[in-house]
Motif scaffolding. Structure first.
Motif, short mmCIF file in Angstrom:
data_model
loop_
_atom_site.label_atom_id
_atom_site.label_comp_id
_atom_site.label_asym_id
_atom_site.label_seq_id
_atom_site.Cartn_x
_atom_site.Cartn_y
_atom_site.Cartn_z
N LEU A 192 133.31 10.57 -12.05
CA LEU A 192 133.95 10.71 -10.74
C LEU A 192 134.07 12.18 -10.35
O LEU A 192 133.83 12.55 -9.19
CB LEU A 192 135.33 10.06 -10.76
CG LEU A 192 135.36 8.53 -10.86
CD1 LEU A 192 136.79 8.05 -11.13
CD2 LEU A 192 134.84 7.88 -9.59
N GLN A 193 134.42 13.02 -11.30
CA GLN A 193 134.57 14.44 -11.02
C GLN A 193 133.24 15.09 -10.64
O GLN A 193 133.17 15.92 -9.73
CB GLN A 193 135.18 15.15 -12.24
CG GLN A 193 136.65 14.79 -12.46
CD GLN A 193 137.16 15.24 -13.81
OE1 GLN A 193 136.38 15.48 -14.75
NE2 GLN A 193 138.48 15.36 -13.95
N ARG A 194 132.18 14.69 -11.31
CA ARG A 194 130.87 15.28 -11.02
C ARG A 194 130.35 14.81 -9.65
O ARG A 194 129.74 15.60 -8.90
CB ARG A 194 129.88 14.95 -12.13
CG ARG A 194 130.25 15.60 -13.47
CD ARG A 194 129.21 15.30 -14.53
NE ARG A 194 127.95 16.01 -14.25
CZ ARG A 194 126.86 15.85 -14.99
NH1 ARG A 194 126.86 15.02 -16.02
NH2 ARG A 194 125.75 16.52 -14.69
N VAL A 195 130.58 13.55 -9.32
CA VAL A 195 130.21 13.07 -7.98
C VAL A 195 131.03 13.81 -6.92
O VAL A 195 130.50 14.22 -5.88
CB VAL A 195 130.42 11.55 -7.89
CG1 VAL A 195 130.27 11.07 -6.44
CG2 VAL A 195 129.42 10.81 -8.78
N ALA A 196 132.32 14.01 -7.19
CA ALA A 196 133.18 14.73 -6.25
C ALA A 196 132.68 16.15 -6.02
O ALA A 196 132.73 16.66 -4.90
CB ALA A 196 134.62 14.75 -6.76
N ASP A 197 132.18 16.79 -7.08
CA ASP A 197 131.65 18.15 -6.93
C ASP A 197 130.45 18.18 -5.98
O ASP A 197 130.29 19.11 -5.18
CB ASP A 197 131.24 18.71 -8.30
CG ASP A 197 132.43 19.07 -9.17
OD1 ASP A 197 133.54 19.21 -8.62
OD2 ASP A 197 132.24 19.20 -10.39
N VAL A 198 129.59 17.15 -6.07
CA VAL A 198 128.43 17.09 -5.16
C VAL A 198 128.92 16.98 -3.72
O VAL A 198 128.43 17.67 -2.82
CB VAL A 198 127.53 15.89 -5.53
CG1 VAL A 198 126.43 15.72 -4.47
CG2 VAL A 198 126.91 16.08 -6.91
N LEU A 199 129.91 16.11 -3.48
CA LEU A 199 130.44 15.97 -2.12
C LEU A 199 131.02 17.27 -1.61
O LEU A 199 130.76 17.69 -0.48
CB LEU A 199 131.51 14.88 -2.10
CG LEU A 199 131.07 13.46 -1.75
CD1 LEU A 199 130.10 12.91 -2.79
CD2 LEU A 199 132.29 12.54 -1.65
N ASP A 200 131.79 17.92 -2.46
CA ASP A 200 132.48 19.14 -2.05
C ASP A 200 131.47 20.22 -1.65
O ASP A 200 131.71 20.98 -0.70
CB ASP A 200 133.38 19.64 -3.19
CG ASP A 200 134.35 20.70 -2.73
OD1 ASP A 200 134.98 20.53 -1.66
OD2 ASP A 200 134.51 21.71 -3.44
N LEU A 244 121.97 14.50 -10.76
CA LEU A 244 122.86 14.74 -11.90
C LEU A 244 122.33 14.06 -13.16
O LEU A 244 122.63 14.49 -14.28
CB LEU A 244 124.28 14.22 -11.60
CG LEU A 244 125.05 14.92 -10.48
CD1 LEU A 244 126.37 14.19 -10.21
CD2 LEU A 244 125.33 16.38 -10.83
N ALA A 245 121.58 12.97 -12.98
CA ALA A 245 120.95 12.23 -14.10
C ALA A 245 121.98 11.82 -15.15
O ALA A 245 121.75 11.95 -16.35
CB ALA A 245 119.83 13.06 -14.71
N ILE A 246 123.12 11.30 -14.68
CA ILE A 246 124.15 10.81 -15.60
C ILE A 246 123.69 9.44 -16.12
O ILE A 246 123.50 8.51 -15.33
CB ILE A 246 125.51 10.67 -14.89
CG1 ILE A 246 125.95 12.01 -14.30
CG2 ILE A 246 126.57 10.13 -15.85
CD1 ILE A 246 127.16 11.91 -13.38
N PRO A 247 123.46 9.29 -17.41
CA PRO A 247 122.94 8.02 -17.93
C PRO A 247 123.84 6.84 -17.57
O PRO A 247 125.08 6.94 -17.63
CB PRO A 247 122.91 8.24 -19.45
CG PRO A 247 122.84 9.72 -19.61
CD PRO A 247 123.65 10.29 -18.48
N HIS A 248 123.21 5.72 -17.16
CA HIS A 248 123.96 4.50 -16.82
C HIS A 248 123.11 3.30 -17.21
O HIS A 248 122.38 2.72 -16.40
CB HIS A 248 124.27 4.49 -15.33
CG HIS A 248 125.19 3.39 -14.89
ND1 HIS A 248 125.65 2.40 -15.74
CD2 HIS A 248 125.75 3.10 -13.67
CE1 HIS A 248 126.44 1.57 -15.07
NE2 HIS A 248 126.50 1.98 -13.82
N ALA A 249 123.23 2.91 -18.47
CA ALA A 249 122.43 1.80 -18.99
C ALA A 249 122.83 0.46 -18.40
O ALA A 249 122.06 -0.50 -18.44
CB ALA A 249 122.54 1.75 -20.52
#
Length: 303
Positions: A192-200, A244-249
């Motif tokens: 959530l924090q990394r997605v928020a950084d993209v928005l910001d 961001l390529a955050i793994p999500h299996a």
């Protein structure tokens, strides 16, 4: 660099403005107005931290102006100190009942004026800090739902009055429940924090706002872009999260974290309601999800 607090001095006598300015100019940015109607315009433009307001003015007097200021959502929290040569308990009571926080009699005592102004400006800044915390999502540092809904209505009102375009983006992290189930809530929080950084990083205008709307859902208010512009920003956000390529299996969309987005954009009409814009953006978000997720859908119907 620390920004000086802004004090608006309202008086129909230039000499009184000069005396008050001389007492305060070392510690404050000074704005002034010579009438009640001019004061309304200056206050809306300058966003003062405090207003020194003369009671007896031709046309719009201080009492009536104070009541108007307290009815304006953008100015209602600004402390007002009445300045007057009237020294009766009745006059003071009338001023306080109109919404003033203090009462100073003329001629000014510079030291006492500086102290009163300083006390009330400090208290206002403390209130503003507490209000800011109440409007912030503590996990991501973005605004929260309360701030988003408040600002959206303000922006619709201002844009509807002044003209211009507005875009509202709602977005959702795809299959976030499965992400939490697989990787745990601490990793979910980091996601959530990394997605928020993209928005910001995409909030590039002074009045743009990114907020956490609830759970894994976020929202953005963009000032200026039409539907095509809003869609372009939304697509850039989508690509930024994908990068961001955050793994999500556990995702049925891709092997990494993705988002779905809905955009409502256009030129708001006077009296446009935030509920309508949120409903339209939410419908576009639903269509993005229904079409396979990890995409942007937009509408210009929210007018």
């Amino acid at each position: 660099m620390t920004t000086k607090p802004v004090v608006l001095i309202v008086d129909d006598e230039i000499l009184n403005i000069e005396i008050a300015s001389a007492a305060l100019e070392d510690g404050y940015e000074i704005s002034f107005a010579l009438s009640g109607h001019q004061a309304l315009e200056v206050a809306q433009a300058a966003g003062p931290d405090l207003i020194l307001l003369d009671v007896m003015m031709p046309g719009l007097n201080g009492y009536d102006l104070c009541r108007l200021l307290k009815q304006d959502p953008a100015l209602s929290d600004v402390p007002v100190i009445f300045t007057t040569s009237l020294q009766t308990p009745e006059a003071e009571l009338l001023g306080l009942s109109a919404g003033a926080i203090d009462y100073v009699t003329k001629p000014f005592q510079p030291g006492a004026l500086r102290q009163r102004v300083g006390n009330h400006v400090q208290m206002k800044r403390m209130r503003d800090q507490l209000a800011g915390l109440a409007m912030q999502d503590h996990l991501t540092g973005l605004g929260n739902r309360r701030l988003l809904e408040q600002r959206l209505q303000q922006e619709l009102r201002q844009t509807g009055r002044d003209g211009g375009n507005l875009a509202l983006i709602l977005l959702d992290i795809d299959h976030f429940k499965q992400f939490n189930d697989l990787y745990g809530h601490p990793e979910g929080d980091r996601c959530l924090q990394r997605v928020a950084d993209v928005l910001d990083r995409h909030m590039r205008r002074g009045r743009d706002l990114a907020a956490r709307y609830g759970g894994e859902e976020f929202a953005c208010i963009l000032n200026g872009p039409d539907l095509a512009g809003g869609m372009a920003v939304a697509e850039s956000i989508r690509a930024g999260v994908e990068a961001l390529a955050i793994p999500h299996a556990g995702s049925r969309v891709a092997g990494s974290v993705t988002i779905s987005l809905g955009v409502a954009a256009g030129r708001p009409a006077r009296g446009a309601l935030s509920e309508r814009w949120l409903r339209d953006a939410d419908l576009m978000l639903y269509r993005s999800k229904n079409a396979g997720r990890n995409r942007v859908t937009g509408s210009s119907s929210a007018l």
